[in-house]
Scaffold this motif. Structure first.
Motif: not given
Length: 194
Positions: A9, A21-22, A25, A29, A34
C-alpha cells in the motif's frame, strides 16, 4: 519525493508528513483503527504538545506535526514520523514493527524511489546460536518511553562492560594457550629424548 510502500500500500506524503489514512489501509483497514479515533486520545494530545516543544529535523521550522488536507487527491490526515510511529503502535505491535522497519530501511538507503518491506513472518529466523530477542511492548506515552529508554541505556552499558570483560578474558586465554603450547612442545621433546 520518495514514495513509501507498506504491505503493498503506497503511503502518500505532503511536505515531510505521511498520510495516516494510507497507513490505516495498509494495516488492514479495521473500522476501530481509523485515525479519527486515535486523534481523540489524550496521549496523542500530550505527544503533540511535546513534539511542538522540540525541533523535528525532517520538518521545516514552525511546520505543523499533524495536518488535515480536505478535498482533492491529497485529502487525508498527515503526520510527522514520530506521530506515524505512535499511530502504528496504537494499531498493533506487529504493525508498529512493520512501519518502524520501513522507516529504518528508507533511512539506511535500503529503498530507492519505491520500496517494500516484507511482512514480519517472512523475515529469516535468527541464527540458531542466537536467542530470540524479547522485545518490550512499545511505549504508549512519554513516561513509558522515558522509562524504556533508561532501561535500554542501562542494559547497553551492562552488555558493553560484559563484552569488555570477555575481551580481556579472551586475551588472557590466548596468552595461557601460547604458554601452554610452548611448555607442551618442551616436554614432548624431553619425552622423545628419553
Amino acid at each position: 519525493m520518495n514514495e513509501m510502500i507498506i504491505l503493498d500500500k503506497p503511503i502518500r506524503q505532503v511536505n515531510g508528513l505521511y498520510c495516516l489514512n494510507d497507513l490505516h489501509k495498509a494495516s488492514g483497514g479495521k473500522e476501530t483503527d481509523k485515525p479519527v479515533y486515535w486523534l481523540k486520545s489524550k496521549q496523542l494530545i500530550e505527544l503533540i504538545e511535546e513534539l511542538n516543544k522540540v525541533r523535528i529535523l525532517t520538518l521545516e521550522q514552525n511546520q505543523q506535526v499533524i495536518k488535515t488536507v480536505k478535498g482533492g487527491n491529497q485529502a487525508g490526515t498527515y503526520a510527522c514520523r514520530e506521530l506515524v510511529l505512535a499511530y502504528a503502535t496504537w494499531i498493533s505491535p506487529r504493525f508498529f514493527l512493520l512501519v518502524l522497519r520501513t522507516f529504518d530501511l528508507v533511512a539506511r538507503g535500503g529503498m530507492l524511489a519505491v520500496g517494500k518491506i516484507q511482512p514480519i513472518a517472512d523475515y529469516p529466523p535468527p541464527a540458531p546460536w542466537q536467542p530470540e530477542p524479547v522485545l518490550p511492548r512499545p511505549p504508549r506515552n512519554l513516561a513509558e518511553a522515558r522509562t524504556l529508554f533508561e532501561q535500554i541505556d542501562h542494559a547497553e552499558k551492562h552488555i558493553e562492560s560484559e563484552f569488555n570483560s570477555i575481551v580481556v578474558q579472551r586475551s588472557q586465554l590466548h596468552a595461557i594457550n601460547r604458554m601452554t603450547r610452548t611448555w607442551r612442545e618442551y616436554w614432548l621433546t624431553v619425552e622423545n629424548d628419553q
